[in-house]
Design a protein around this motif. Structure first.
Motif, mmCIF file in Angstrom:
data_model
loop_
_atom_site.group_PDB
_atom_site.id
_atom_site.type_symbol
_atom_site.label_atom_id
_atom_site.label_comp_id
_atom_site.label_asym_id
_atom_site.label_seq_id
_atom_site.Cartn_x
_atom_site.Cartn_y
_atom_site.Cartn_z
ATOM 1 N N LEU A 54 0.860 -1.178 0.000
ATOM 2 C CA LEU A 54 0.000 0.000 0.000
ATOM 3 C C LEU A 54 0.898 1.229 0.000
ATOM 4 O O LEU A 54 1.778 1.362 0.860
ATOM 5 N N SER A 55 0.659 2.121 -0.950
ATOM 6 C CA SER A 55 1.383 3.389 -1.003
ATOM 7 C C SER A 55 0.416 4.515 -0.694
ATOM 8 O O SER A 55 -0.659 4.606 -1.297
ATOM 9 N N THR A 56 0.803 5.356 0.255
ATOM 10 C CA THR A 56 0.027 6.525 0.641
ATOM 11 C C THR A 56 0.940 7.747 0.565
ATOM 12 O O THR A 56 2.121 7.625 0.259
ATOM 13 N N LYS B 81 -0.014 4.753 7.929
ATOM 14 C CA LYS B 81 -0.950 4.535 6.817
ATOM 15 C C LYS B 81 -2.290 5.216 7.108
ATOM 16 O O LYS B 81 -2.817 5.960 6.285
ATOM 17 N N LEU C 174 -3.973 8.447 5.228
ATOM 18 C CA LEU C 174 -5.260 8.321 4.539
ATOM 19 C C LEU C 174 -6.307 9.280 5.105
ATOM 20 O O LEU C 174 -7.198 9.718 4.378
ATOM 21 N N CYS D 26 -4.481 6.487 -2.900
ATOM 22 C CA CYS D 26 -3.469 5.486 -2.593
ATOM 23 C C CYS D 26 -3.252 4.590 -3.809
ATOM 24 O O CYS D 26 -3.979 4.676 -4.802
#
Length: 174
Positions: free
Chosen positions: A47-49, A80, A84, A90
């Motif tokens: 997961l990229s945020t 994360k 968010l 994302c």
């Protein structure tokens, strides 16, 4: 929630005019069902945020598919979750046996108990991880203090799939 009638449009990522080494044969376009299967079977995802200062943040997460969309969980105080809360955009990436997949979307913290129960059941089925749902939150009662987690649904905006042959690429638009 993605409905069956909203199946994303699949298309070649590159054309002959792009002068790339990727295939420009329409027959190599992958169906979304193959991408969904990649998500469903991946043992983990990345997961990229985006941090408040604009820097990228990438971390592995456990991932399940419910309602034809990816879901992950994280603690409310994690980097994360804090990223968010400020910016829900994302990317989720997985490497599969037949497809490498990158999904760009928007993550939403879900508190609806009926949906949380379905997602908790999916985590139990895939990872044998028992999470309790109560009062719109998710808890791991087997640990001291019963830590809280949040379930996030990622609504895809676009996705990219690359064949393991290194020569095929598909884009899906939602």
């Amino acid at each position: 929630m993605m409905a069956a009638e909203t199946t994303p449009a699949a298309e070649l990522l590159f054309s002959e005019a792009d002068a790339t080494p990727f295939s420009t044969d329409e027959a190599t376009v992958r169906p979304w069902a193959q991408a969904r299967a990649c998500l469903e079977t991946a043992p983990k995802a990345w997961l990229s945020t985006v941090r408040p200062d604009g820097r990228a943040h990438a971390m592995p997460v456990l991932l399940v598919c419910v309602d034809d969309t990816p879901w992950f969980t994280t603690r409310p105080t994690s980097r994360k979750a804090r990223n968010l809360a400020r910016n829900p955009h994302c990317a989720v990436t997985v490497a599969g046996e037949t497809l490498d997949l990158s999904i760009e979307g928007v993550a939403t913290l879900v508190r609806d108990e009926a949906r949380l129960l379905r997602v908790a059941a999916a985590f139990r089925a895939k990872y044998e991880w028992d999470l309790a749902v109560r009062d719109g939150s998710v808890h791991e009662d087997d640990l001291p203090g019963s830590p809280e987690y949040g379930f996030y649904q990622v609504m895809p905006m676009r996705a990219f799939g690359y064949g393991v042959d290194g020569m095929t690429a598909t884009r899906w638009r939602f």
